[in-house]
Design a protein around this motif. Sequence first.
Motif, PDB file in Angstrom:
ATOM      1  N   TRP A 181      56.760 -71.951  58.962  1.00 48.52           N
ATOM      2  CA  TRP A 181      57.911 -72.331  58.060  1.00 48.52           C
ATOM      3  C   TRP A 181      58.529 -70.987  57.916  1.00 48.52           C
ATOM      4  O   TRP A 181      58.127 -69.964  57.895  1.00 48.52           O
TER       5      TRP A 181
ATOM      6  N   GLY B 175      62.781 -69.875  56.039  1.00 52.99           N
ATOM      7  CA  GLY B 175      64.370 -70.188  55.566  1.00 52.99           C
ATOM      8  C   GLY B 175      65.381 -69.460  55.967  1.00 52.99           C
ATOM      9  O   GLY B 175      65.501 -69.350  57.577  1.00 52.99           O
TER      10      GLY B 175
ATOM     11  N   ARG C  18      67.499 -78.735  58.077  1.00 53.39           N
ATOM     12  CA  ARG C  18      66.124 -79.240  57.779  1.00 53.39           C
ATOM     13  C   ARG C  18      65.369 -79.486  59.033  1.00 53.39           C
ATOM     14  O   ARG C  18      64.921 -80.754  59.163  1.00 53.39           O
TER      15      ARG C  18
ATOM     16  N   GLN D  80      62.975 -79.762  62.277  1.00 50.92           N
ATOM     17  CA  GLN D  80      61.552 -79.513  62.591  1.00 50.92           C
ATOM     18  C   GLN D  80      61.480 -79.669  63.957  1.00 50.92           C
ATOM     19  O   GLN D  80      62.014 -80.629  64.686  1.00 50.92           O
TER      20      GLN D  80
ATOM     21  N   ASN E 233      59.224 -75.278  61.176  1.00 51.44           N
ATOM     22  CA  ASN E 233      60.029 -75.820  60.264  1.00 51.44           C
ATOM     23  C   ASN E 233      61.021 -74.869  59.993  1.00 51.44           C
ATOM     24  O   ASN E 233      60.691 -73.603  59.574  1.00 51.44           O
TER      25      ASN E 233
ATOM     26  N   PHE F 212      64.195 -74.412  57.486  1.00 45.65           N
ATOM     27  CA  PHE F 212      64.915 -74.831  56.328  1.00 45.65           C
ATOM     28  C   PHE F 212      65.858 -73.842  55.929  1.00 45.65           C
ATOM     29  O   PHE F 212      65.567 -73.225  54.671  1.00 45.65           O
TER      30      PHE F 212
ATOM     31  N   THR G 152      67.400 -72.543  51.806  1.00 47.05           N
ATOM     32  CA  THR G 152      66.404 -73.102  50.951  1.00 47.05           C
ATOM     33  C   THR G 152      65.259 -72.095  50.375  1.00 47.05           C
ATOM     34  O   THR G 152      65.314 -71.020  51.185  1.00 47.05           O
ATOM     35  N   ILE G 153      64.731 -72.196  49.308  1.00 52.88           N
ATOM     36  CA  ILE G 153      63.534 -71.167  49.167  1.00 52.88           C
ATOM     37  C   ILE G 153      62.232 -71.483  49.792  1.00 52.88           C
ATOM     38  O   ILE G 153      61.718 -72.372  49.262  1.00 52.88           O
ATOM     39  N   THR G 154      62.501 -71.184  50.909  1.00 50.85           N
ATOM     40  CA  THR G 154      61.175 -71.739  51.586  1.00 50.85           C
ATOM     41  C   THR G 154      60.583 -70.206  52.196  1.00 50.85           C
ATOM     42  O   THR G 154      61.158 -69.553  53.153  1.00 50.85           O
TER      43      THR G 154
ATOM     44  N   GLU H   2      50.760 -67.601  53.378  1.00 55.18           N
ATOM     45  CA  GLU H   2      52.017 -67.084  53.229  1.00 55.18           C
ATOM     46  C   GLU H   2      52.137 -65.474  53.866  1.00 55.18           C
ATOM     47  O   GLU H   2      51.331 -64.801  53.927  1.00 55.18           O
TER      48      GLU H   2
END
Length: 294
Positions: free
Chosen positions: A166, A168, A202, A204, A218, A220, A223-225, A241
């Motif tokens: 993931w 952002g 967004r 993927q 991912n 994104f 965004t707060i990702t 993380e």
Amino acid sequence: RSAQATRRMTARPLDPARRIGFVDFNLENYHANVFLQALRGPLKGSGFTVAGATGTEKAESRAWAEKNQVPFFEEDAALNEAVDFFMVLAPSNPEVHLELCRRILPFRKPTYVDKTFAPDFATARQIFALADEHGTPIQTSSALRYTNVQVEAAKAGAEVEHMITWGGGGSFDEYAIHPLELLISVMGHEATELMRRGRAERAQLLVNFQGGRTGVVNVFPKTITPFAASFTTAKGSRYLEVDVPAIFINNQAAILNFFASGQPNIDRRESLVIMRLLDAARDPRALKGFVQLT
């Protein structure tokens, strides 16, 4: 692969001091700041210093250099006389990397090129070919190659069969490199095809690898990702993380080890397959089905 990345996270002290030159579009950027801070802070004992810098946008770059007490050079040849290694930065402007490399690689000194290496795969191949033409050692990476995720994946002691990452950031074009680097640094260069789904911001990315291994990236933006990853082996799955404060120090330490040895410590095939994946992700066909990496 991950174990090698882990071992590179500590820069080996050198004596005497080694001189690095920053080459940029506009030195007033986050990467120039954090790399300089790492060299003057946690990696101060490594024996490396930033001995000079240059930037295409002269006024802004000179102001940065003066503020940070780094000698500024108008001419590449003069900078070359003052340094032993080059770091080509311009992290937000990969479209200028080829031109910056055309100026610097003929000096034949080990050169690191910041993320994203190039705007596309074809340009990436040109940069590597130019380095080979001059016999110049070169490597590139995102800072996300050197994280706690790779450390823990190496500790798992089994092949990673599936991985999800993931990220952002501000835009797909600038930040997709990071979760892709996470994926490829663990899974390797043997990606075979990619499909993209989701809305424009967004996204993927579904990635298939040789041997039936799979990945999902991912991306994104806006965004707060947090940067994060999960990996699955025959033993089970784990989610982590990324420890973000450590990544630039780890990245700079790996760059210093590259400079010290004069030999790239990243498989070029991994850097190139990341560029192929980015190209495939931008291909409209990827929204309809898998695009083969050719």
